[in-house]
Design an enzyme around this catalytic site. Structure first.
Site, mmCIF file in Angstrom:
data_model
loop_
_atom_site.group_PDB
_atom_site.id
_atom_site.type_symbol
_atom_site.label_atom_id
_atom_site.label_comp_id
_atom_site.label_asym_id
_atom_site.label_seq_id
_atom_site.Cartn_x
_atom_site.Cartn_y
_atom_site.Cartn_z
ATOM 1 N N SER A 108 -5.683 -2.098 -7.223
ATOM 2 C CA SER A 108 -4.375 -2.028 -6.599
ATOM 3 C C SER A 108 -3.392 -2.808 -7.471
ATOM 4 O O SER A 108 -3.750 -3.205 -8.585
ATOM 5 C CB SER A 108 -4.506 -2.627 -5.211
ATOM 6 O OG SER A 108 -3.323 -2.439 -4.523
ATOM 7 N N LEU A 109 -2.201 -3.041 -6.984
ATOM 8 C CA LEU A 109 -1.220 -3.802 -7.768
ATOM 9 C C LEU A 109 -0.691 -4.960 -6.940
ATOM 10 O O LEU A 109 -0.563 -4.845 -5.721
ATOM 11 C CB LEU A 109 -0.028 -2.911 -8.125
ATOM 12 C CG LEU A 109 -0.226 -1.807 -9.155
ATOM 13 C CD1 LEU A 109 1.032 -0.948 -9.238
ATOM 14 C CD2 LEU A 109 -0.524 -2.408 -10.524
ATOM 15 N N GLU A 133 -0.973 9.943 -8.037
ATOM 16 C CA GLU A 133 -0.573 9.903 -6.642
ATOM 17 C C GLU A 133 -0.315 11.322 -6.163
ATOM 18 O O GLU A 133 0.403 12.071 -6.824
ATOM 19 C CB GLU A 133 0.734 9.109 -6.600
ATOM 20 C CG GLU A 133 0.935 8.245 -5.436
ATOM 21 C CD GLU A 133 0.103 6.978 -5.402
ATOM 22 O OE1 GLU A 133 -0.590 6.632 -6.385
ATOM 23 O OE2 GLU A 133 0.140 6.330 -4.345
ATOM 24 N N CYS A 177 14.927 31.066 28.876
ATOM 25 C CA CYS A 177 15.952 30.043 28.616
ATOM 26 C C CYS A 177 16.782 30.398 27.377
ATOM 27 O O CYS A 177 16.237 30.711 26.319
ATOM 28 C CB CYS A 177 15.270 28.691 28.428
ATOM 29 S SG CYS A 177 16.345 27.403 27.793
ATOM 30 N N CYS A 201 19.184 25.614 30.857
ATOM 31 C CA CYS A 201 19.035 26.678 31.865
ATOM 32 C C CYS A 201 18.694 26.129 33.253
ATOM 33 O O CYS A 201 18.526 26.903 34.194
ATOM 34 C CB CYS A 201 17.961 27.664 31.431
ATOM 35 S SG CYS A 201 16.295 26.992 31.599
ATOM 36 N N LYS A 209 9.142 -4.201 -5.485
ATOM 37 C CA LYS A 209 9.520 -3.417 -4.306
ATOM 38 C C LYS A 209 11.012 -3.549 -4.025
ATOM 39 O O LYS A 209 11.533 -4.670 -3.975
ATOM 40 C CB LYS A 209 8.732 -3.905 -3.071
ATOM 41 C CG LYS A 209 7.233 -3.668 -3.142
ATOM 42 C CD LYS A 209 6.911 -2.194 -2.865
ATOM 43 C CE LYS A 209 5.488 -1.992 -2.426
ATOM 44 N NZ LYS A 209 5.246 -2.169 -1.029
ATOM 45 N N TYR A 255 -0.455 8.827 -13.741
ATOM 46 C CA TYR A 255 0.081 7.707 -14.524
ATOM 47 C C TYR A 255 -0.996 6.800 -15.102
ATOM 48 O O TYR A 255 -0.690 5.828 -15.764
ATOM 49 C CB TYR A 255 1.011 6.860 -13.654
ATOM 50 C CG TYR A 255 0.412 6.548 -12.285
ATOM 51 C CD1 TYR A 255 -0.679 5.700 -12.155
ATOM 52 C CD2 TYR A 255 0.928 7.128 -11.135
ATOM 53 C CE1 TYR A 255 -1.241 5.435 -10.919
ATOM 54 C CE2 TYR A 255 0.370 6.877 -9.888
ATOM 55 C CZ TYR A 255 -0.717 6.028 -9.792
ATOM 56 O OH TYR A 255 -1.280 5.778 -8.570
ATOM 57 N N GLU A 305 6.548 -5.754 6.488
ATOM 58 C CA GLU A 305 5.922 -6.668 7.455
ATOM 59 C C GLU A 305 4.467 -6.937 7.057
ATOM 60 O O GLU A 305 3.968 -8.051 7.149
ATOM 61 C CB GLU A 305 5.966 -6.046 8.869
ATOM 62 C CG GLU A 305 7.353 -6.083 9.479
ATOM 63 C CD GLU A 305 7.494 -5.180 10.700
ATOM 64 O OE1 GLU A 305 7.973 -5.679 11.713
ATOM 65 O OE2 GLU A 305 7.139 -3.988 10.635
ATOM 66 N N TYR A 306 3.803 -5.865 6.578
ATOM 67 C CA TYR A 306 2.411 -6.019 6.140
ATOM 68 C C TYR A 306 2.359 -6.996 4.960
ATOM 69 O O TYR A 306 1.548 -7.918 4.925
ATOM 70 C CB TYR A 306 1.847 -4.649 5.731
ATOM 71 C CG TYR A 306 0.439 -4.725 5.182
ATOM 72 C CD1 TYR A 306 -0.658 -4.622 6.034
ATOM 73 C CD2 TYR A 306 0.204 -4.913 3.821
ATOM 74 C CE1 TYR A 306 -1.953 -4.708 5.550
ATOM 75 C CE2 TYR A 306 -1.083 -5.002 3.324
ATOM 76 C CZ TYR A 306 -2.158 -4.891 4.186
ATOM 77 O OH TYR A 306 -3.441 -4.986 3.698
ATOM 78 N N ASP A 307 3.260 -6.766 3.989
ATOM 79 C CA ASP A 307 3.274 -7.628 2.814
ATOM 80 C C ASP A 307 3.500 -9.085 3.191
ATOM 81 O O ASP A 307 2.946 -9.994 2.579
ATOM 82 C CB ASP A 307 4.356 -7.182 1.827
ATOM 83 C CG ASP A 307 3.922 -5.930 1.076
ATOM 84 O OD1 ASP A 307 2.722 -5.597 1.124
ATOM 85 O OD2 ASP A 307 4.795 -5.286 0.468
ATOM 86 N N ARG A 309 -8.889 6.918 -3.219
ATOM 87 C CA ARG A 309 -9.286 5.591 -3.676
ATOM 88 C C ARG A 309 -10.358 4.967 -2.782
ATOM 89 O O ARG A 309 -11.254 4.303 -3.262
ATOM 90 C CB ARG A 309 -8.074 4.667 -3.712
ATOM 91 C CG ARG A 309 -8.483 3.281 -4.180
ATOM 92 C CD ARG A 309 -7.304 2.454 -4.517
ATOM 93 N NE ARG A 309 -6.413 2.357 -3.386
ATOM 94 C CZ ARG A 309 -5.184 1.875 -3.448
ATOM 95 N NH1 ARG A 309 -4.715 1.467 -4.593
ATOM 96 N NH2 ARG A 309 -4.437 1.796 -2.385
HETATM 97 S S1 IVH Z 1 -0.569 1.938 -11.830
HETATM 98 C C1 IVH Z 1 -4.691 -0.658 -11.694
HETATM 99 N N1 IVH Z 1 1.603 3.343 -11.510
HETATM 100 O O1 IVH Z 1 0.624 2.012 -6.038
HETATM 101 C C2 IVH Z 1 -3.722 -0.007 -10.777
HETATM 102 N N2 IVH Z 1 0.327 2.811 -9.573
HETATM 103 O O2 IVH Z 1 0.465 -0.517 -4.652
HETATM 104 C C3 IVH Z 1 -2.838 0.835 -11.579
HETATM 105 N N3 IVH Z 1 1.204 3.757 -7.511
HETATM 106 O O3 IVH Z 1 -2.825 1.571 -6.437
HETATM 107 C C4 IVH Z 1 -1.860 1.494 -10.741
HETATM 108 N N4 IVH Z 1 2.920 4.781 -8.405
HETATM 109 O O4 IVH Z 1 -1.877 3.977 -5.933
HETATM 110 C C5 IVH Z 1 0.557 2.757 -10.897
HETATM 111 N N5 IVH Z 1 3.511 4.636 -11.392
HETATM 112 C C6 IVH Z 1 2.484 4.063 -10.774
HETATM 113 C C7 IVH Z 1 2.270 4.149 -9.404
HETATM 114 C C8 IVH Z 1 1.180 3.499 -8.833
HETATM 115 C C9 IVH Z 1 2.266 4.532 -7.291
HETATM 116 C C10 IVH Z 1 0.278 3.295 -6.453
HETATM 117 C C11 IVH Z 1 -1.157 3.243 -6.872
HETATM 118 C C12 IVH Z 1 -1.509 1.788 -6.754
HETATM 119 C C13 IVH Z 1 -0.562 1.350 -5.697
HETATM 120 C C14 IVH Z 1 -0.383 -0.148 -5.675
#
Ligand code: IVH
Length: 688
Positions: free
Chosen positions: A101-102, A191, A450, A430, A333, A243, A54-56, A155
């Protein structure tokens, strides 16, 4: 202006454009407010009200509107920043390189678009990809200097985060020193997560105590990392996966490919994702994403997606990033697995402290790998919030892949026959009246006698983290209780074969096994007994601390509130609760029954601090503080094994203070009193 106004607009084209723009402006500012609100709930309070999906959807709508009308873009739009502001209670640190973020995608088509986009940006080049699980936890950045962990931060807003080093040091799989050759300065990113199994256990315990449960493992992990008390963090057993990286100096030591980098992380001793894939084109990327989708439930963490990254690190710099996310990576996702079913009934369960929990009895339905027929509804408020009625068609999923949860009612499918539910005013077992504590959502059966409460206490006592009595699960305890053989845990120790043989499914062998398991439990160490008794606030970690600080159950029972507070991990609320518990007349009786039954009250513990062991440290009293490279209890046992005593608080009687990293008030006090302070190295020198 509403949608209908917009469609019925009949003015000139310029006026029409103006109206469109005003409408978008309104919607944009509405979306920005909503997103800011949900960001606050998510990042600052770890208590989201809406699902990620929903947020997305809100987020995407905003991105699309801003893209369509760039003149409406502002620099403070949520689309231009990474996430929540850092929290106040922790000190703030600036990441050496910002944490991004991604961008998210939801379809094969969007993955092809991503691959094509990169190919357009780097024409004629091969662009291999890595695919790995997206771990649903809390993003963390560790700073290692010359291979030693010096700092850990969340973060936060991407630039500045909360300093959570002490909490991170309690996570067993995060090394304080990296193996092998390391860069001088290294920021590793990953993470922190709560394993799904642990999440299920913690939520069951919280339900039992009438505390609000965590919606999913990620919220539980975020809530845990925000704990100011590292002992609570240690008890929750967080884990982590790494990662990525931020600053690396000298950068010449960095591998050239992500795939190699994962290997490097592992070689340094850092935990990495259990699987990753390599792909040469969009088709192979999608195949990997599909395979990951098939096996993702087998991982110990929750995975709601796949992360696709360009494998060649040299291409990252050339692809660059937007203000929020890198262009060289994207998240895919997965659809959450949900199922529709019917709420047949709501029953009420009584927990070991008397908390009444409503439970949804569902028409059995298969979801995310198993058949679900029951789901906890937590409390009455939750039922009202979801407007759940008996007979409703409902949507269910598994929180954290493991706990069945009712997501929402399919109100459009109601036919009017559904019935509202009210929590009973009397205990369903009881019949004692129930009580409600002001300010608490929980409703309790106030009768300590009880039978349901007693059964739950016995089950808990026998459980794996407590006295660990095999064969004494829920079904067995119910039988014993219904046969009138046990009303409290002490009754277990007087059970005989003659009493057990007539019970259902109890042959000679199972009777012998059960009796010898009960017999063996008499010798369990004191900390297990303390953890098993259901003393308020006393989980495994606190039980261990109490056992090592007081040595015997009798000394603990006799301790004053002041003596309890003097123990490092015990605060005033816990001290009062523990002190009161031991003074409850029914507890006094129970303890005497257990003594007669011959349970180990600490005297039989080899590590018990009671009788001093002969050894080089005989006659010395130690206090341990700060973070050590080994668990503190292990260090305490080493001291006791050599004849030393370990105490919880510094006094004139203290011989040595063993001070780990970030030692606080105890160190100050020891220095004031002139107590010899040893660091870990000096301690090792003395003890080995
Ligand atoms: S790479 C430059 N790899 O998902 C950002 N992120 O929704 C590189 N996350 O901010 C992130 N698993 O906190 C990466 N295998 C993974 C991940 C991952 C979870 C998190 C991470 C990121 C967020 C984005």
């Amino acid at each position: 202006m509403s949608q209908e106004d917009l469609f019925s607009f009949t003015g000139s084209s310029a006026a029409y454009q103006g109206a469109v723009s005003r409408a978008s402006q309104e919607r944009i500012s509405d979306l920005r407010q909503q997103i800011a609100h949900h960001d606050r709930l998510y990042y600052e309070q770890a208590k989201p009200e809406i699902s990620d999906r929903e947020y997305d959807a809100l987020y995407r709508e905003l991105v699309d509107l801003e893209r369509a009308q760039p003149e409406l873009m502002t620099s403070d739009s949520p689309t231009q920043k990474v996430g929540g502001r850092p929290q106040g209670a922790f000190s703030q640190v600036r990441h050496l390189v910002p944490m991004q973020s991604l961008d998210n995608t939801y379809s094969a088509e969007e993955i092809s678009d991503f691959v094509e986009r990169l190919q357009r940006l780097l024409p004629g080049e091969q662009i291999p990809f890595t695919i790995e699980p997206k771990v649903d936890g809390v993003a963390i950045c560790l700073l290692y200097e010359k291979g030693r962990l010096v700092r850990a931060a969340t973060r936060g807003d991407g630039t500045t985060g909360d300093e959570v080093t002490r909490n991170i040091r309690t996570i067993g799989c995060i090394p304080s020193t990296l193996h092998g050759k390391t860069p001088d300065v290294l920021e590793v990113r990953g993470e922190v997560y709560l394993p799904k199994e642990t999440f299920a256990r913690i939520n069951a315990e919280r339900d039992e105590q009438g505390l609000p449960t965590f919606a999913n493992p990620r919220n539980a992990a975020a809530g845990t990392l925000k704990q100011l008390d590292p002992n609570v963090v240690a008890e929750r057993k967080l884990s982590a996966v790494f990662y990525g990286y931020g600053a690396v100096e000298p950068s010449s030591v960095m591998p050239r490919r992500m795939e190699e980098f994962f290997g490097q992380l592992k070689a340094w001793g850092l935990p990495v994702n259990p699987r990753h894939w390599l792909a040469r084109d969009a088709g192979e990327v999608m195949a990997a994403v599909t395979e990951l989708g098939r096996i993702r439930r087998d991982f110990p963490f929750e995975t709601d997606g796949a992360v696709i990254k360009a494998d060649r690190i040299e291409q990252h710099a050339r692809l660059g990033s937007t203000s929020k996310a890198p262009r060289w990576a994207i998240a895919y996702k997965y659809e959450p697995e949900q199922a529709r079913t019917r709420l047949l009934d709501i029953t009420v369960q009584v927990g070991r402290s008397g908390v009444l929990t409503p439970v949804a009895e569902l028409e059995p339905v298969f979801v995310a790998g198993s058949t679900v027929s029951r789901a906890t509804l937590h409390n009455e408020e939750e039922i009202a919030r979801k407007d759940l009625r008996i007979g409703d068609r409902v949507l269910i999923e598994k929180a954290g892949d493991v706990i069945p949860a009712v997501v929402k009612v399919l109100t459009e499918e109601r036919d009017g026959s559904e019935k509202e539910f009210r929590m009973p005013n009397h205990c369903p077992v009881c019949s004692a009246p129930v009580t409600r504590t002001e300010g608490e959502v929980a409703v309790r059966c106030a009768n300590p006698g009880c039978a349901a409460q007693a059964r739950r206490r016995i089950e808990y006592f026998a459980g794996r983290t407590a006295m660990d009595i095999e064969g004494l699960g829920e079904a067995m305890v119910t039988q014993l209780s219904e046969a009138g053989l046990v009303t409290d845990v002490a009754d277990l120790y007087v059970l005989t074969a003659e009493q057990l043989l007539p019970l259902e499914r109890m042959g000679e062998k199972s009777v012998t096994n059960l009796l010898s398991a009960i017999e063996a439990s008499r010798n369990q160490p004191l900390w297990r007994l303390l953890g098993a008794l259901g003393i308020p606030h006393v989980g495994v970690t606190v039980a261990r601390t109490l056992a090592s600080s007081f040595g015997t159950l009798d000394r603990l029972a006799a301790a004053s509130e002041e003596e309890l507070i003097a123990v490092e991990e015990i605060g005033p609320i816990m001290a009062t609760a523990i002190h009161e518990w031991f003074r409850d007349p029914s507890v006094v009786v129970l303890i005497e029954k257990l003594r007669t039954a011959g349970l180990n009250f600490g005297e039989r513990d080899p590590q018990g601090s009671a009788p001093a062991v002969e050894g080089p440290l005989k006659g010395t009293t130690w206090v341990l503080t700060g973070t050590l490279s080994i668990p503190r209890e292990e260090a305490a046992e080493m001291i006791r094994a050599k004849g030393g005593k370990v105490s919880g608080s510094v006094s004139a009687k203290t011989t040595y203070l063993l001070a780990g990293d970030e030692a606080g008030s105890k160190l100050e006090k020891a220095q004031k009193l002139g107590v010899t302070v040893l660091d870990e190295e000096a301690f090792r020198g003395l003890i080995f």
